[in-house]
Scaffold this motif. Sequence first.
Motif, PDB file in Angstrom:
ATOM      1  N   VAL A 260       0.942  -1.373   0.161  1.00  0.00           N
ATOM      2  CA  VAL A 260       0.036  -0.027  -0.018  1.00  0.00           C
ATOM      3  C   VAL A 260       0.790   1.343   0.081  1.00  0.00           C
ATOM      4  O   VAL A 260       1.563   1.513   0.753  1.00  0.00           O
ATOM      5  CB  VAL A 260      -0.786   0.001   1.249  1.00  0.00           C
ATOM      6  CG1 VAL A 260      -1.825   1.371   1.195  1.00  0.00           C
ATOM      7  CG2 VAL A 260      -1.883  -1.154   1.411  1.00  0.00           C
ATOM      8  N   MET A 261       0.951   1.962  -1.012  1.00  0.00           N
ATOM      9  CA  MET A 261       1.495   3.087  -1.016  1.00  0.00           C
ATOM     10  C   MET A 261       1.263   4.100  -0.073  1.00  0.00           C
ATOM     11  O   MET A 261      -0.030   4.724   0.126  1.00  0.00           O
ATOM     12  CB  MET A 261       1.584   3.707  -2.339  1.00  0.00           C
ATOM     13  CG  MET A 261       2.240   5.108  -2.719  1.00  0.00           C
ATOM     14  SD  MET A 261       2.410   5.734  -4.270  1.00  0.00           S
ATOM     15  CE  MET A 261       3.365   4.444  -5.286  1.00  0.00           C
ATOM     16  N   PRO A 262       2.148   4.850   0.893  1.00  0.00           N
ATOM     17  CA  PRO A 262       1.604   5.818   2.061  1.00  0.00           C
ATOM     18  C   PRO A 262       1.504   7.134   1.424  1.00  0.00           C
ATOM     19  O   PRO A 262       1.741   7.338   0.219  1.00  0.00           O
ATOM     20  CB  PRO A 262       3.046   5.776   2.660  1.00  0.00           C
ATOM     21  CG  PRO A 262       3.882   5.292   1.988  1.00  0.00           C
ATOM     22  CD  PRO A 262       3.396   4.128   1.076  1.00  0.00           C
ATOM     23  N   LEU A 263       0.749   7.823   2.131  1.00  0.00           N
ATOM     24  CA  LEU A 263       0.373   9.214   1.581  1.00  0.00           C
ATOM     25  C   LEU A 263       1.387  10.000   1.047  1.00  0.00           C
ATOM     26  O   LEU A 263       1.374  10.551   0.052  1.00  0.00           O
ATOM     27  CB  LEU A 263      -0.331   9.736   2.721  1.00  0.00           C
ATOM     28  CG  LEU A 263      -0.811  11.121   2.423  1.00  0.00           C
ATOM     29  CD1 LEU A 263      -1.951  11.147   1.267  1.00  0.00           C
ATOM     30  CD2 LEU A 263      -1.727  11.831   3.665  1.00  0.00           C
ATOM     31  N   GLU A 264       2.642  10.085   1.883  1.00  0.00           N
ATOM     32  CA  GLU A 264       3.897  10.922   1.493  1.00  0.00           C
ATOM     33  C   GLU A 264       4.262  10.508   0.033  1.00  0.00           C
ATOM     34  O   GLU A 264       4.613  11.287  -0.670  1.00  0.00           O
ATOM     35  CB  GLU A 264       4.841  10.902   2.628  1.00  0.00           C
ATOM     36  CG  GLU A 264       6.096  11.836   2.240  1.00  0.00           C
ATOM     37  CD  GLU A 264       5.739  13.285   2.352  1.00  0.00           C
ATOM     38  OE1 GLU A 264       6.229  13.843   1.359  1.00  0.00           O
ATOM     39  OE2 GLU A 264       4.596  13.530   2.837  1.00  0.00           O
TER      40      GLU A 264
ATOM     41  N   ILE B  87      -6.471   6.045   3.398  1.00  0.00           N
ATOM     42  CA  ILE B  87      -5.461   7.102   2.309  1.00  0.00           C
ATOM     43  C   ILE B  87      -6.178   7.192   1.307  1.00  0.00           C
ATOM     44  O   ILE B  87      -6.776   6.425   0.415  1.00  0.00           O
ATOM     45  CB  ILE B  87      -4.352   5.960   2.201  1.00  0.00           C
ATOM     46  CG1 ILE B  87      -3.642   5.313   3.481  1.00  0.00           C
ATOM     47  CG2 ILE B  87      -3.397   6.643   1.284  1.00  0.00           C
ATOM     48  CD1 ILE B  87      -2.635   4.275   3.202  1.00  0.00           C
ATOM     49  N   PRO B  88      -6.007   8.517   0.846  1.00  0.00           N
ATOM     50  CA  PRO B  88      -7.039   9.037  -0.422  1.00  0.00           C
ATOM     51  C   PRO B  88      -6.253   8.271  -1.494  1.00  0.00           C
ATOM     52  O   PRO B  88      -5.228   8.117  -1.699  1.00  0.00           O
ATOM     53  CB  PRO B  88      -6.612  10.584  -0.108  1.00  0.00           C
ATOM     54  CG  PRO B  88      -6.236  10.647   1.142  1.00  0.00           C
ATOM     55  CD  PRO B  88      -5.309   9.548   1.733  1.00  0.00           C
ATOM     56  N   SER B  89      -7.006   8.332  -2.750  1.00  0.00           N
ATOM     57  CA  SER B  89      -6.609   7.675  -3.835  1.00  0.00           C
ATOM     58  C   SER B  89      -5.660   8.744  -4.490  1.00  0.00           C
ATOM     59  O   SER B  89      -6.050  10.043  -4.206  1.00  0.00           O
ATOM     60  CB  SER B  89      -7.853   7.370  -4.655  1.00  0.00           C
ATOM     61  OG  SER B  89      -8.583   8.319  -4.936  1.00  0.00           O
ATOM     62  N   LEU B  90      -4.828   8.652  -5.514  1.00  0.00           N
ATOM     63  CA  LEU B  90      -4.151   9.407  -6.193  1.00  0.00           C
ATOM     64  C   LEU B  90      -5.103  10.401  -6.902  1.00  0.00           C
ATOM     65  O   LEU B  90      -4.698  11.719  -7.045  1.00  0.00           O
ATOM     66  CB  LEU B  90      -3.425   8.871  -7.235  1.00  0.00           C
ATOM     67  CG  LEU B  90      -2.097   8.071  -7.030  1.00  0.00           C
ATOM     68  CD1 LEU B  90      -1.167   7.655  -8.203  1.00  0.00           C
ATOM     69  CD2 LEU B  90      -1.228   9.255  -6.342  1.00  0.00           C
ATOM     70  N   LYS B  91      -6.192   9.851  -7.425  1.00  0.00           N
ATOM     71  CA  LYS B  91      -7.332  10.653  -8.152  1.00  0.00           C
ATOM     72  C   LYS B  91      -7.738  12.010  -7.226  1.00  0.00           C
ATOM     73  O   LYS B  91      -7.716  13.057  -7.775  1.00  0.00           O
ATOM     74  CB  LYS B  91      -8.395  10.162  -8.773  1.00  0.00           C
ATOM     75  CG  LYS B  91      -9.431  10.674  -9.552  1.00  0.00           C
ATOM     76  CD  LYS B  91      -8.717  11.428 -10.823  1.00  0.00           C
ATOM     77  CE  LYS B  91      -9.850  12.068 -11.433  1.00  0.00           C
ATOM     78  NZ  LYS B  91      -9.278  13.092 -12.698  1.00  0.00           N
ATOM     79  N   SER B  92      -8.008  11.661  -5.956  1.00  0.00           N
ATOM     80  CA  SER B  92      -8.604  12.423  -5.075  1.00  0.00           C
ATOM     81  C   SER B  92      -7.336  13.704  -4.734  1.00  0.00           C
ATOM     82  O   SER B  92      -7.792  14.782  -4.158  1.00  0.00           O
ATOM     83  CB  SER B  92      -9.009  11.830  -3.912  1.00  0.00           C
ATOM     84  OG  SER B  92      -7.820  11.311  -3.107  1.00  0.00           O
ATOM     85  N   LEU B  93      -6.228  13.234  -4.936  1.00  0.00           N
ATOM     86  CA  LEU B  93      -5.007  14.079  -4.514  1.00  0.00           C
ATOM     87  C   LEU B  93      -4.665  14.990  -5.737  1.00  0.00           C
ATOM     88  O   LEU B  93      -3.951  15.925  -5.665  1.00  0.00           O
ATOM     89  CB  LEU B  93      -3.941  13.281  -3.824  1.00  0.00           C
ATOM     90  CG  LEU B  93      -4.070  12.807  -2.583  1.00  0.00           C
ATOM     91  CD1 LEU B  93      -2.765  11.597  -2.279  1.00  0.00           C
ATOM     92  CD2 LEU B  93      -4.454  13.716  -1.544  1.00  0.00           C
ATOM     93  N   ASP B  94      -5.077  14.705  -7.074  1.00  0.00           N
ATOM     94  CA  ASP B  94      -4.665  15.212  -8.055  1.00  0.00           C
ATOM     95  C   ASP B  94      -5.396  16.678  -8.240  1.00  0.00           C
ATOM     96  O   ASP B  94      -6.629  16.902  -8.339  1.00  0.00           O
ATOM     97  CB  ASP B  94      -4.920  14.322  -9.203  1.00  0.00           C
ATOM     98  CG  ASP B  94      -4.740  15.066 -10.620  1.00  0.00           C
ATOM     99  OD1 ASP B  94      -3.783  15.663 -10.728  1.00  0.00           O
ATOM    100  OD2 ASP B  94      -5.485  14.614 -11.366  1.00  0.00           O
ATOM    101  N   SER B  95      -4.445  17.756  -8.348  1.00  0.00           N
ATOM    102  CA  SER B  95      -4.890  19.123  -8.461  1.00  0.00           C
ATOM    103  C   SER B  95      -4.849  19.630  -9.801  1.00  0.00           C
ATOM    104  O   SER B  95      -5.661  20.645 -10.164  1.00  0.00           O
ATOM    105  CB  SER B  95      -4.287  19.926  -7.401  1.00  0.00           C
ATOM    106  OG  SER B  95      -2.661  20.143  -8.015  1.00  0.00           O
TER     107      SER B  95
END
Length: 521
Positions: A285-289, A322-330
């Motif tokens: 599981v890739m951590p948030l950082e 942990i948020p998905s990459l998509k949710s962190l994508d700005s």
Amino acid sequence: MKTSKPQRLQTVTDVTWRRLFRALNKDGQALNLQIRRMIVNAIETGVLSRNTRLPSTRQLAALLGVARNTVTTAYQLLADEGFLVSKERSGIYVAAGGAAPAVNNQPSGSFGDWQARFAIQPSAQRQICKPRDWLDYPYPFLFGQYDPALFPTNNWREAVRAASSVKEIQGWAGDMIDDDDPDLVEQLRSQVLPRRGIFAGAGEIIVTIGSQQALSMLVQLLVGRRTTASVEDPGYPDVRNMVSLATSNMVCLNLDRHGVIPDADFARSDVAFLTVSHQCPTTSVMPLERRRLLLQAARSDDVLIVEDDYEADLSIESDGDIPSLKSLDSDGRVIYVGSFSKVLAPGLRVGYIVAPRPVIDELRVLRRLMLRHPPTNNQRALANFIALGHYRQHLNRTGTVMLQRAQIIGECLPQLLPSCKVTRGEGATSFWIEGPKDFDARRMMEAARQAGILVEAGDIFFHDPARGRRFFRLGFGSIAANRLEAGLSRLAPFVEPPRPSAAPSAPRRTSASIHTTLTGP
């Protein structure tokens, strides 16, 4: 007075009837449906010709060992549909409109130089192969298959019934051209995607035939012959094969215990296909950082990311927070792929893509060229299933069962496979196992299969199969909890070298499940 001869009727012996109904399965589909299907098939293929007399309902019921009412119902429905006809005081016959025996007039043909005509040859690639009769094995430690005991049968039937009213049928039976069922899209937007922190706007979702079609369409849309496309190594073999067919510039990305490393190989990619929530196959599981660093590198180096989030919805462990990459994508460079295959049933074949509208617009045209749109009856039934609250209930129930199974396996493996390195990221429905030195997982897999145990050799996940020789994947989504310890005990001798001086001992239970980490494949 001269009388005409009666029409000669076809007769069939009991032996023939037994052969005709030999596939009757009393534990399968409703018996009257099976009988109807077999009779219709025999008529349409000419096995039963016009005016053939069928056994009486009493005779056939006795022959098949079923209730007479079952045969009566089947005969009556077939008569209503014009396949059979009842003649008073005579019996039941194949109607005069029945098919004549089929004649094969197709030429045999002699053209055989097909290899020279193929533009591509997918069969030359290494493929994942799983036995089609896996349900018949007592210990199926396979990933990606479903447990029939966990499928929410009654709730799914309610959802299908709700999609089967006259009004509902009129809503989904027409040609959608390149559109999707609006009810399913709304349920994705309101109930499914927010669980992963994703809030999709209008026109930003397209439904696919599972995540497999989603990934295939994205490869076709984004990867040309000169595109530098990257895949994880080890990674999902089908994506690797899709990309290698599309471009001569495929890059294999490096992994550590946190997943993909945003290094120079990543930086030179035009598009990267990633599994960050549960890396396939290592389960890390890739951590948030790391996710934030990955997105920062993608922005700096102008890399598009396709995030395959194939089973994250099922987890009830902390990885789900942990948020998905998509949710962190700005800045809209992450394309999200989701599926109901792992969390509900593979045979449903419903997946989806979330992407900026220009991407979805192109995908709609591309999909229309392939198949117009996925079956809308399945889409509407799934929409009802979600809207009625059944989906959330199913996730909670199945997630709990998966965690219990993971804990049982995690407690057994240190005792049974002491020389192996075991990895399972939180929420994953499989373990990734590295065997001892000189261990050959593929040879072990074949030997274990002969003993009724199914596991997956790990070499298929590596671009260079030699690197994966010692690895194998142990899935537990399709095997009941009460078979886990017995299956693992039977598997252990195929993995561990014999220890003649040590007496065999039963697995010892501990309180914690295994959550080891990967130091690198």
